[in-house]
Structures are given as structure tokens and as C-alpha cells.
Design a protein around this motif. Sequence first.
Motif, short mmCIF file in Angstrom:
data_model
loop_
_atom_site.label_atom_id
_atom_site.label_comp_id
_atom_site.label_asym_id
_atom_site.label_seq_id
_atom_site.Cartn_x
_atom_site.Cartn_y
_atom_site.Cartn_z
N ALA A 218 0.83 -1.20 0.00
CA ALA A 218 0.00 0.00 0.00
C ALA A 218 0.87 1.25 0.00
N GLN A 219 1.96 1.22 0.77
CA GLN A 219 2.87 2.37 0.81
C GLN A 219 3.49 2.60 -0.57
N PHE A 220 3.88 1.54 -1.24
CA PHE A 220 4.46 1.66 -2.57
C PHE A 220 3.44 2.28 -3.54
N GLY A 221 2.20 1.79 -3.48
CA GLY A 221 1.16 2.33 -4.34
C GLY A 221 0.92 3.81 -4.09
N LEU A 222 0.92 4.21 -2.83
CA LEU A 222 0.73 5.62 -2.50
C LEU A 222 1.89 6.47 -3.00
N ARG A 223 3.11 5.93 -2.88
CA ARG A 223 4.27 6.67 -3.39
C ARG A 223 4.19 6.85 -4.90
N MET A 224 3.72 5.83 -5.60
CA MET A 224 3.58 5.94 -7.06
C MET A 224 2.49 6.95 -7.42
N GLN A 225 1.40 6.94 -6.66
CA GLN A 225 0.34 7.92 -6.91
C GLN A 225 0.85 9.34 -6.67
N ARG A 226 1.67 9.51 -5.63
CA ARG A 226 2.21 10.84 -5.34
C ARG A 226 3.16 11.27 -6.46
N ALA A 227 3.95 10.34 -6.97
CA ALA A 227 4.91 10.67 -8.02
C ALA A 227 4.22 11.07 -9.32
N THR A 228 3.07 10.46 -9.59
CA THR A 228 2.33 10.79 -10.81
C THR A 228 1.26 11.84 -10.57
N GLN A 229 1.28 12.42 -9.39
CA GLN A 229 0.36 13.50 -8.99
C GLN A 229 -1.11 13.08 -9.07
N GLN A 230 -1.38 11.83 -8.69
CA GLN A 230 -2.75 11.32 -8.65
C GLN A 230 -3.27 11.21 -7.22
N LEU A 231 -2.40 11.43 -6.24
CA LEU A 231 -2.78 11.28 -4.84
C LEU A 231 -3.50 12.53 -4.37
N THR A 232 -4.70 12.35 -3.81
CA THR A 232 -5.46 13.51 -3.35
C THR A 232 -5.35 13.68 -1.84
N ASN A 233 -5.24 12.57 -1.10
CA ASN A 233 -5.17 12.64 0.36
C ASN A 233 -3.76 12.26 0.80
N HIS A 234 -2.91 13.26 1.01
CA HIS A 234 -1.51 13.01 1.34
C HIS A 234 -1.33 12.47 2.76
N SER B 199 1.37 9.05 5.69
CA SER B 199 1.87 9.02 7.07
C SER B 199 1.10 8.00 7.91
N LYS B 200 -0.18 7.79 7.64
CA LYS B 200 -0.94 6.78 8.37
C LYS B 200 -0.40 5.38 8.09
N VAL B 201 -0.07 5.11 6.84
CA VAL B 201 0.46 3.81 6.47
C VAL B 201 1.84 3.62 7.10
N ARG B 202 2.65 4.68 7.11
CA ARG B 202 3.98 4.59 7.72
C ARG B 202 3.88 4.28 9.21
N ARG B 203 2.93 4.89 9.89
CA ARG B 203 2.75 4.62 11.32
C ARG B 203 2.29 3.19 11.55
N ASP B 204 1.39 2.71 10.69
CA ASP B 204 0.93 1.32 10.81
C ASP B 204 2.08 0.34 10.59
#
Length: 63
Positions: free
Chosen positions: A24-40, A44-49
Motif C-alpha cells: 500500500a505504501q508503494f502504491g501511494l508513493r507511485m500515486q504521489r509521483a504521478t500526482q494522482q494522490l489527493t489525500n496526502h 503518514s498513516k500507512v507509515r505509522r501502521d
Amino acid sequence: MKASELRAKSTAELGQELESLLKAQFGLRMQRATQQLTNHSQISKVRRDIARVRTLMTEKAGK
């Protein structure tokens, strides 16, 4: 995910949980890199988990 929920799981289940969180963290990082992530805040929630699961795995390994 709450620590109390994680404490009830076995080490194998914690390993599976860790694997899914890392994916899930990898997927979120890819979404952030392609500027598709809306809830940043999800990153941090995934990192804490992940940290929570790793801590509990270490605790269980010491017993």
C-alpha cells in the motif's frame, strides 16, 4: 489499525499485514509521483501502521 487489534494476531498474520502495508505504501508513493494522490495524509498513516506492526513483531520475537 489499533495496536490492540494487532496484538491478537500471530507472527505469521503480522507478517502478512506488514507485506500488505508495504504494498500500500508503494502504491501511494507511485500515486504521489504521478500526482494522482489527493489525500496526502494516507502516506503518514500507512507509515505509522508499518512501524506499529514492526514493533509488535519485535516484541513477539523477544518472548
